[in-house]
Write an enzyme that holds these catalytic residues in place. Structure first.
Site, mmCIF file in Angstrom:
data_model
loop_
_atom_site.group_PDB
_atom_site.id
_atom_site.type_symbol
_atom_site.label_atom_id
_atom_site.label_comp_id
_atom_site.label_asym_id
_atom_site.label_seq_id
_atom_site.Cartn_x
_atom_site.Cartn_y
_atom_site.Cartn_z
ATOM 1 C CE1 TYR A 195 -4.243 1.487 0.397
ATOM 2 C CE2 TYR A 195 -3.471 2.434 2.472
ATOM 3 C CZ TYR A 195 -4.433 2.329 1.465
ATOM 4 O OH TYR A 195 -5.583 3.090 1.555
ATOM 5 C CG HIS B 184 -4.439 4.268 -3.560
ATOM 6 N ND1 HIS B 184 -5.629 4.269 -4.266
ATOM 7 C CD2 HIS B 184 -4.502 3.206 -2.711
ATOM 8 C CE1 HIS B 184 -6.369 3.240 -3.865
ATOM 9 N NE2 HIS B 184 -5.711 2.581 -2.923
ATOM 10 N NE ARG C 67 -8.125 7.835 8.694
ATOM 11 C CZ ARG C 67 -8.290 6.713 8.007
ATOM 12 N NH1 ARG C 67 -9.283 5.902 8.294
ATOM 13 N NH2 ARG C 67 -7.486 6.401 7.010
ATOM 14 C CG ASP D 257 -5.462 -5.572 -5.875
ATOM 15 O OD1 ASP D 257 -6.067 -6.655 -5.899
ATOM 16 O OD2 ASP D 257 -5.327 -4.881 -4.846
ATOM 17 C CD GLN E 124 -11.406 -2.463 -0.592
ATOM 18 O OE1 GLN E 124 -11.718 -2.214 -1.754
ATOM 19 N NE2 GLN E 124 -10.244 -2.124 -0.089
ATOM 20 C CE1 TYR F 1 -11.137 -0.888 6.307
ATOM 21 C CE2 TYR F 1 -13.493 -0.852 5.875
ATOM 22 C CZ TYR F 1 -12.356 -0.238 6.349
ATOM 23 O OH TYR F 1 -12.427 1.010 6.867
HETATM 24 MN MN MN Z 1 -4.077 -3.240 -4.241
#
Ligand code: MN
Length: 428
Positions: A130, A135, A144, A234, A241, A245
């Site tokens: 990540y 992103h 947030r 991906d 999600q 998650y």
């Molecule tokens: Mn990814």
């Protein structure tokens, strides 16, 4: 920098289509696995212009030839950087204009268009990071607005274990998943086809020799465990999600399919396009010592343009070309590849030849460079307009997503990764 004669921009190949080829000039020489003319088992090959050279048929070192006699790159990856660098030098001279081996090699060239490209390696494990900080910031802002990045982000290269079984090579369609969806208005979920299907623009990292369980790879040695690079989509089901998650992270929203490009671009080919890791903004913490290496900071990033395009059924019908959704760059990674490898193994976890790491979505800071629709449409609020007159908040059935990567620099021959593409099929 380890620049040598194989990077000479004046170098030309006797394979005419390689000269000036945007992706596969003689300065690139990426590895892949192909089936010639749709016959027989997979063979290891190197892309040169519009052709693939059958590697097992080339006069190369014994260990390389033995490794190339497999229908996957795992054995070649396991040999490590020494044999790989020697192979590059040898291949460069075999394929260069004036080579005495032309007559022997020419019968073992296969037109790429007539071949089927396979997954480059048997992937034992796949981990998705990540490290695309823009992103992470964009997605964090949705939840947030004042404090988008969680407190661990600048200390730990964040990642999760993905699913290797559903990684497919470019050209394989991806099926829209079904799953649990829960809208904010509803108290309970329903089981239905995903309504918020998205892509993620990522760089893929193929692991070379790797480490034994219990032995960490130091950050200063991590580059020698990277066999090469590719593009990775991906695919992500945002509605699945959002509901699933917490608290353990992505699960079925991510493992229904991931697409990789067929060609593995070697670290040697990317050598001219290495750049310093961008300096951290004032106030950011320094990486802990196990993640910090001077040489890695000086040359651990890549100046590599990354692009996402879409081709819808309506565009295809009208004879239109694909439309660019985003242009980003691999420089927008907060952590280097070496840091990802070092962190992954820092607890003793073993990486093996053919393992795949994803960078995480690599977005540019500006709106023209967002690597997912989640960001481009602000969570589906602002649809993107297409030249066909259509709009998209998320992907529809029949849409094709195409990712490309290209490196260029004054004084060097530009190289490319080849396409990473797949069409969305309707849910079963
Ligand atoms: Mn990814």
């Amino acid at each position: 920098m380890m620049i040598d004669a194989t990077h000479d921009p004046g170098l030309r190949s006797w394979v005419e289509s390689a000269n000036g080829h945007p992706d596969f000039p003689i300065q690139n020489l990426p590895l892949g696995v192909f089936i010639p003319q749709d016959r027989g088992p997979g063979r290891v090959g190197v892309a040169i212009g519009e052709y693939i050279l059958d590697l097992a048929m080339a006069p190369l070192a014994e260990d390389v030839r033995a490794a190339a006699a497999n229908p996957s790159l795992n054995a070649l990856f396991a040999l490590g950087e020494g044999p790989r660098k020697d192979m590059r030098v040898r291949l460069s001279s075999l394929l260069a204009e004036g080579s005495q081996h032309r007559a022997v090699l020419e019968p073992h060239l296969h037109l790429q268009e007539a071949c089927t490209l396979l997954l480059p390696a048997r992937i034992g494990d796949y981990t998705d990071f990540y490290v695309g900080i823009h992103h992470a910031t964009n997605v964090g802002k949705v939840f947030r607005p004042d404090n988008p990045l969680l407190p661990n982000y600048k200390h730990v290269p964040i990642g999760y274990h993905g699913r290797a079984s559903s990684v497919r090579v470019s050209g394989t369609p991806v099926r829209r998943p079904k799953g649990q969806l829960k809208s904010p208005e509803s108290d309970t979920p329903r089981f239905a086809p995903c309504e918020r299907l998205d892509y993620e623009l990522e760089m893929g990292v193929w692991i070379g020799p790797g480490n034994s369980l219990g032995d960490a790879i130091p950050v200063g040695k991590a580059d020698s465990h990277v066999a090469g690079f590719g593009l990775l989509n991906d695919w992500s089901a945002r509605d699945i999600q959002a509901w699933e998650y917490q608290p353990l992270g992505p699960f079925l929203a991510k493992n229904f399919g991931s697409t990789v490009s067929p060609w593995v671009v070697t670290p040697e080919a990317l050598e001219p396009f290495r750049v310093p890791q961008p300096a951290r903004p004032d106030g950011d913490p320094a990486p802990l010592p196990y993640l910090l290496d001077e040489a890695d900071q000086a040359r651990g990033a890549f100046d590599l343009a990354l692009e996402v395009l879409i081709l819808t059924p309506a565009m295809r019908e009208k004879g239109m070309g694909p439309h660019r959704l985003a242009l980003s760059n691999a420089r927008h990674m907060y952590w280097t590849v070496a840091q990802m490898v070092a962190h992954h193994t820092s607890n003793g976890c073993d990486l093996n030849p053919g393992d795949l790491l994803g960078s995480g979505t690599i977005s540019a800071p500006d709106a023209g460079g967002f690597g997912s629709l989640l960001e481009s449409t602000q969570g589906g609020k602002e649809p993107v307009s297409l030249p066909s007159g259509e709009t998209r908040r998320f992907l529809q059935d029949g849409d094709e997503i195409i990712m490309r990567g290209r490196a260029s620099r004054d004084g060097f021959a530009g190289i490319g990764f080849g396409d990473c593409r797949a069409v969305v099929l309707p849910a079963n």
